[in-house]
Motif scaffolding. Structure first.
Motif, PDB file in Angstrom:
ATOM      1  N   GLN A 181       0.827  -1.208   0.000  1.00 16.87           N
ATOM      2  CA  GLN A 181       0.000   0.000   0.000  1.00 16.87           C
ATOM      3  C   GLN A 181       0.864   1.262   0.000  1.00 16.87           C
ATOM      4  OE1 GLN A 181      -3.569   0.320  -0.131  1.00 16.87           O
ATOM      5  NE2 GLN A 181      -2.729   2.314  -0.653  1.00 16.87           N
ATOM      6  N   LEU A 182       1.950   1.251   0.764  1.00 23.10           N
ATOM      7  CA  LEU A 182       2.864   2.390   0.768  1.00 23.10           C
ATOM      8  C   LEU A 182       3.518   2.554  -0.599  1.00 23.10           C
ATOM      9  CD1 LEU A 182       4.140   4.644   2.395  1.00 23.10           C
ATOM     10  CD2 LEU A 182       5.870   3.023   3.199  1.00 23.10           C
ATOM     11  N   GLN A 183       3.779   1.450  -1.262  1.00 19.99           N
ATOM     12  CA  GLN A 183       4.329   1.505  -2.613  1.00 19.99           C
ATOM     13  C   GLN A 183       3.339   2.156  -3.576  1.00 19.99           C
ATOM     14  OE1 GLN A 183       5.285  -2.362  -4.281  1.00 19.99           O
ATOM     15  NE2 GLN A 183       7.247  -1.623  -5.001  1.00 19.99           N
ATOM     16  N   GLU A 184       2.058   1.819  -3.431  1.00 14.56           N
ATOM     17  CA  GLU A 184       1.017   2.423  -4.264  1.00 14.56           C
ATOM     18  C   GLU A 184       0.910   3.925  -3.998  1.00 14.56           C
ATOM     19  OE1 GLU A 184      -1.971   2.660  -7.094  1.00 14.56           O
ATOM     20  OE2 GLU A 184      -0.637   0.987  -6.639  1.00 14.56           O
ATOM     21  N   ASN A 185       0.991   4.326  -2.722  1.00 12.02           N
ATOM     22  CA  ASN A 185       0.936   5.746  -2.380  1.00 12.02           C
ATOM     23  C   ASN A 185       2.128   6.492  -2.980  1.00 12.02           C
ATOM     24  OD1 ASN A 185      -1.387   5.234  -0.914  1.00 12.02           O
ATOM     25  ND2 ASN A 185      -0.349   5.140   1.053  1.00 12.02           N
ATOM     26  N   THR A 186       3.289   5.872  -2.952  1.00 12.21           N
ATOM     27  CA  THR A 186       4.483   6.500  -3.527  1.00 12.21           C
ATOM     28  C   THR A 186       4.321   6.715  -5.029  1.00 12.21           C
ATOM     29  OG1 THR A 186       5.854   5.412  -1.838  1.00 12.21           O
ATOM     30  CG2 THR A 186       6.981   6.299  -3.763  1.00 12.21           C
ATOM     31  N   MET A 187       3.733   5.733  -5.712  1.00 11.55           N
ATOM     32  CA  MET A 187       3.508   5.880  -7.153  1.00 11.55           C
ATOM     33  C   MET A 187       2.521   7.005  -7.447  1.00 11.55           C
ATOM     34  SD  MET A 187       3.557   2.025  -8.765  1.00 11.55           S
ATOM     35  CE  MET A 187       2.358   1.339  -7.636  1.00 11.55           C
ATOM     36  N   LEU A 188       1.482   7.143  -6.587  1.00 12.35           N
ATOM     37  CA  LEU A 188       0.515   8.220  -6.791  1.00 12.35           C
ATOM     38  C   LEU A 188       1.171   9.589  -6.611  1.00 12.35           C
ATOM     39  CD1 LEU A 188      -2.770   6.926  -5.097  1.00 12.35           C
ATOM     40  CD2 LEU A 188      -2.370   7.340  -7.509  1.00 12.35           C
ATOM     41  N   VAL A 189       2.001   9.715  -5.581  1.00 13.20           N
ATOM     42  CA  VAL A 189       2.684  10.989  -5.343  1.00 13.20           C
ATOM     43  C   VAL A 189       3.622  11.303  -6.505  1.00 13.20           C
ATOM     44  CG1 VAL A 189       4.325  12.187  -3.851  1.00 13.20           C
ATOM     45  CG2 VAL A 189       2.487  10.856  -2.842  1.00 13.20           C
ATOM     46  N   ARG A 190       4.324  10.294  -6.999  1.00 14.09           N
ATOM     47  CA  ARG A 190       5.219  10.522  -8.130  1.00 14.09           C
ATOM     48  C   ARG A 190       4.427  10.933  -9.373  1.00 14.09           C
ATOM     49  NH1 ARG A 190       7.533   8.690 -12.630  1.00 14.09           N
ATOM     50  NH2 ARG A 190       9.795   8.969 -12.865  1.00 14.09           N
ATOM     51  N   GLU A 191       3.315  10.258  -9.614  1.00 14.95           N
ATOM     52  CA  GLU A 191       2.471  10.624 -10.752  1.00 14.95           C
ATOM     53  C   GLU A 191       1.981  12.062 -10.629  1.00 14.95           C
ATOM     54  OE1 GLU A 191      -1.875   9.350 -12.662  1.00 14.95           O
ATOM     55  OE2 GLU A 191      -0.888   8.067 -11.182  1.00 14.95           O
TER      56      GLU A 191
END
Length: 318
Positions: A181-191
């Motif tokens: 889930q933290l990995q998914e949040n990181t991808m959203l922030v990067r996007e």
């Protein structure tokens, strides 16, 4: 809801009704903030600005030509804002329309803290925000700062997960899901950060945007580049932690399977002996009635058990 920020006697006042457009000139208005607007509010704004506002469906399109485009009279830009949640993050699209007269119009569907903070500063320091272009740059600068705070917070969470792994605490499937889930949040922030980079890069090529504000956009662009590098590093750390957790879980499962296999192998010879003498075959009266026969059979079972155990120990398979 509509909020119109306009200049009056050196101050910036706010009106929350579209009827104020009848009394205002375009040169006096700095910012029109449309929060979940009604059809009447959007039509009144379009009539006041003399341009067409984008619909929500148009704002959420992912094509570059839809995210940013410019006409002779206005700039249209759409970008995503990250909305932090208790566990997962979400993206919300915000539309910006900048007219050549310096009026900023924003269209959003959710409350944003950065907008609320800027609206308070707008009224407290009216001379700082002379036009909608300044307001637009200030919104981007504040959002970049908030994105940096989120990246820093995620870095601290990653460090906590790393310490837990090193200490061997709570390494299970739920821990792996938290990392995912933290990995998914990181991808959203990067996007989200990359999307702002694209908008600012396009804005730097604009013929309408004031040249004196280009330097502030350049600074924001450099900040965004550093955030992208940081999010890439955080994502790599999460991927490493994820692989480590999977490896630890696999090792634990292998240990469990090793115990089951060892127990099965140790019990196979005694089971074979008991099965042999338990067959429905007449081995003679002595085997059936003598106490020593049962003792001998038990000793044979123990010897086979110890023998198998010694073989595994000698080959360091235990």
């Amino acid at each position: 809801m509509v909020e119109v920020f306009y200049k009056s006697n050196g101050q910036i006042l706010v009106s929350q009704s579209e009827s104020c457009f009848k009394e205002l000139h375009v040169q006096d208005v700095v910012w029109i903030d449309l929060f979940a607007p009604t059809g009447d509010e959007k039509r009144a704004t379009e009539a006041f600005l003399g341009t067409t506002l984008q619909s929500r469906a148009q704002a959420e399109e992912i094509e570059s030509s839809s995210r940013f485009f410019e006409t002779d009279e206005a700039i249209f830009a759409n970008t995503n804002f990250v909305i932090p949640g208790p566990e997962e993050y979400s993206l919300e699209t915000v539309s910006f329309i900048l007219t050549e007269t310096g009026v900023l119009t924003t269209i959003r569907e959710v409350p944003l803290r950065s907008f609320n903070d800027l609206q308070r500063r707008l009224q407290a320091f009216p001379k700082t925000y002379a036009s909608g272009f300044v307001v637009f740059v200030s919104i981007l600068e504040q959002r970049v700062d908030l994105d940096a705070d989120m990246v820093e917070l995620m870095s601290k969470e990653i460090a906590q997960y790393s310490r837990k792994i090193n200490l061997g605490e709570d390494i299970n499937e739920e821990f792996l899901l938290d990392i995912s889930q933290l990995q998914e949040n990181t991808m959203l922030v990067r996007e989200n950060v990359v999307d702002k980079q694209r908008v600012i890069s396009s804005m730097l090529k604009s013929d309408i945007f004031p040249k004196e504000l280009m330097e502030r956009l350049q600074v924001s662009l450099r900040d965004i580049s550093s955030l992208i590098n940081h999010t890439n590093f955080s994502f790599e750390r999460l991927e490493y932690l994820q692989n480590t957790v999977i490896g630890i879980i696999n090792l634990d499962q292998n240990k469990i399977m090793k115990v089951f296999t060892l127990v099965s192998l140790l019990l196979m010879p005694p089971t074979l002996i008991t099965s042999f003498f338990g067959m429905n075959v007449n081995f003679g009266e002595w085997v059936s009635t003598s106490l020593w026969a049962w003792v001998i059979i038990t000793v044979m079972m123990l010897i086979s058990f110890v023998g198998i155990y010694f073989i595994f120990w000698y080959r360091k398979m235990l």
